[in-house]
Design an enzyme around this catalytic site. Structure first.
Site, PDB file in Angstrom:
ATOM      1  N   CYS A  81       0.849  -1.192   0.000  1.00  0.00           N
ATOM      2  CA  CYS A  81       0.000   0.000   0.000  1.00  0.00           C
ATOM      3  C   CYS A  81       0.886   1.244   0.000  1.00  0.00           C
ATOM      4  O   CYS A  81       1.834   1.336   0.789  1.00  0.00           O
ATOM      5  CB  CYS A  81      -0.896   0.005   1.229  1.00  0.00           C
ATOM      6  SG  CYS A  81      -1.843   1.543   1.419  1.00  0.00           S
ATOM      7  N   GLU A  90       3.135  -5.720   8.703  1.00  0.00           N
ATOM      8  CA  GLU A  90       3.467  -4.323   8.399  1.00  0.00           C
ATOM      9  C   GLU A  90       4.570  -3.809   9.311  1.00  0.00           C
ATOM     10  O   GLU A  90       5.498  -3.126   8.868  1.00  0.00           O
ATOM     11  CB  GLU A  90       2.224  -3.436   8.520  1.00  0.00           C
ATOM     12  CG  GLU A  90       2.515  -1.986   8.174  1.00  0.00           C
ATOM     13  CD  GLU A  90       1.353  -1.053   8.438  1.00  0.00           C
ATOM     14  OE1 GLU A  90       1.618   0.117   8.774  1.00  0.00           O
ATOM     15  OE2 GLU A  90       0.187  -1.488   8.323  1.00  0.00           O
ATOM     16  N   THR A 132      -0.207   1.466  10.266  1.00  0.00           N
ATOM     17  CA  THR A 132      -1.285   2.257   9.672  1.00  0.00           C
ATOM     18  C   THR A 132      -2.686   1.834  10.102  1.00  0.00           C
ATOM     19  O   THR A 132      -3.643   2.564   9.859  1.00  0.00           O
ATOM     20  CB  THR A 132      -1.214   2.190   8.136  1.00  0.00           C
ATOM     21  OG1 THR A 132      -1.416   0.832   7.713  1.00  0.00           O
ATOM     22  CG2 THR A 132       0.121   2.708   7.615  1.00  0.00           C
ATOM     23  N   CYS A 141      -3.814   5.271   8.449  1.00  0.00           N
ATOM     24  CA  CYS A 141      -4.333   5.577   7.119  1.00  0.00           C
ATOM     25  C   CYS A 141      -5.751   6.135   7.200  1.00  0.00           C
ATOM     26  O   CYS A 141      -6.487   5.911   8.157  1.00  0.00           O
ATOM     27  CB  CYS A 141      -4.259   4.343   6.222  1.00  0.00           C
ATOM     28  SG  CYS A 141      -5.663   3.225   6.343  1.00  0.00           S
ATOM     29  N   SER A 169      -6.988  -9.462  10.814  1.00  0.00           N
ATOM     30  CA  SER A 169      -7.096  -8.096  10.296  1.00  0.00           C
ATOM     31  C   SER A 169      -7.098  -7.124  11.461  1.00  0.00           C
ATOM     32  O   SER A 169      -8.081  -7.006  12.204  1.00  0.00           O
ATOM     33  CB  SER A 169      -8.379  -7.939   9.479  1.00  0.00           C
ATOM     34  OG  SER A 169      -8.654  -6.575   9.241  1.00  0.00           O
ATOM     35  N   SER A 173     -10.277  -4.523   4.494  1.00  0.00           N
ATOM     36  CA  SER A 173      -9.900  -5.580   3.548  1.00  0.00           C
ATOM     37  C   SER A 173     -11.073  -6.502   3.220  1.00  0.00           C
ATOM     38  O   SER A 173     -10.880  -7.622   2.765  1.00  0.00           O
ATOM     39  CB  SER A 173      -8.731  -6.399   4.114  1.00  0.00           C
ATOM     40  OG  SER A 173      -9.024  -6.861   5.422  1.00  0.00           O
TER      41      SER A 173
END
Length: 361
Positions: free
Chosen positions: A128, A158, A196, A226, A254, A299
């Site tokens: 991303c 991440e 994020t 984000c 997630s 997602s």
């Protein structure tokens, strides 16, 4: 010679649901039944870009297309891509030499990139762009000899990728409580960055505690959390005080989906649950419930939300009110490695993102 008994697994049998009238009779309901549907919800531009990157790679290069880690953290998306020929691996050394591998939306460390190069792999970087921004910040501040306090969950893909950009300059801060005990090299050359997909409120509490101890702690040049994570949390904050039940559609791995459950409870929802699919909803959750809040992580494809809405309608929650707190129109181009191929074959795909969004009204 006697043979050992073989244990056979029982076949999966769909659970028989209680009738809607039985659920309604189990507890009184005050008020009319309704669903408050959060907007924005579901796919963000970065997720959409990554998923389409794998789809386009399969379309133009043919299977198998390897993907390091899950392209995004959603069971349905991963299983659907597997059916089309994607092969998900944990590390690049599981990919046959010379094959094509896609890096997931969560990003990778420089060490992973080097490993792929050493094995002669063809790569498509579907990180991303907002995660890439954090990577660049880490590199920049490490070059300036700053110590980086990376707020995030250790072990998350991440965080591993961002940490790998400057491991000798970076410490991971997992929680506000860790902010009270962490030790730094030079409190006057200190900056915080973040994963994020965190809870906005918890991240700012961590920063507050860090700044109490290190007053010269610097902020990142721009928000690291984000826009999609922030927007989805803002939407559920508005719905939660009115909701007897909140259902968050999203997978257990997630981070942003898990955070939505936490935010819903913190902001007043009486109960909140996360499900991957509508068939995981327990109808007993509807007992005594007038208002159901529904949202989904960044997602999650919209089809899974619609499945939940259809189930809720079967139990009397046919009235759906969309609660809109923001409009999202961000688009990201496909990874550069893929754009060249698409140009050669006349595929005009460029700006992406937003397949999970709905128009207002």
């Amino acid at each position: 010679m006697t043979s050992s008994p073989v244990a056979l697994s029982m076949p999966s049998v769909p659970r028989r649901r209680r009738a809607p009238e039985d659920v309604a009779a189990a507890a009184p309901i005050v008020g009319e039944k309704r669903v408050l549907l959060a907007a924005p919800r579901g796919y963000c531009a970065g997720v959409d870009r990554a998923v389409i990157a794998v789809e386009k790679a399969l379309e133009h290069y043919g299977p198998p297309v390897y993907v390091r880690k899950q392209i995004v953290h959603n069971r349905h998306v991963v299983e659907t891509l597997e059916e089309r020929g994607a092969i998900f691996v944990d590390e690049t050394d599981e990919v046959r030499e010379g094959a094509l591998v896609v890096f997931s939306a969560h990003g990778v460390s420089p060490a992973v990139v080097r490993s792929a190069e050493e094995r002669g792999l063809r790569t498509i970087d579907a990180t991303c762009p907002l995660v890439t921004k954090v990577h660049r910040e880490a590199v920049r501040f490490a070059k300036g000899d700053y110590e980086i306090l990376l707020i995030g969950h250790e072990g998350h893909e991440e965080v591993e990728g961002t940490y790998g950009e400057a491991p000798e300059h970076t410490q991971i801060v997992n929680s506000p409580e860790e902010a009270d005990t962490i030790e730094v090299r030079d409190p006057d050359r200190l900056i915080w960055l973040s994963q994020t997909t965190l809870s906005v409120d918890e991240t700012m509490e961590t920063v507050r505690r860090l700044r109490e101890r290190f007053p010269n702690l610097q902020d990142p040049p721009s928000d690291d959390i984000c826009y999609a994570t922030s927007n989805r949390q803002a939407a559920i904050k508005k719905i939660a005080p009115q909701a007897d039940l909140v259902i968050v559609v999203g997978s257990a791995n997630s981070s942003n989906s898990v955070r939505l459950v936490e935010v819903a409870l913190e902001y007043g929802a009486k109960t909140a649950y996360r499900v991957d699919f509508a068939n995981e909803v327990d109808e007993s959750w509807f007992e005594g419930v007038a208002t159901v809040g529904v949202t989904s992580g960044a997602s999650v494809p919209e089809v899974l939300v619609q499945d939940v809405l259809r189930l809720a309608a079967e139990y009397g929650y046919a009235t759906v009110e969309e609660v809109v707190t923001a409009e999202e129109d961000i688009l990201f181009s496909l990874p550069k490695e893929l754009r060249a191929t698409l140009k050669d074959v006349g595929d005009g795909s460029r700006g992406l993102g937003g397949r999970g969004q709905r128009p207002r009204g």
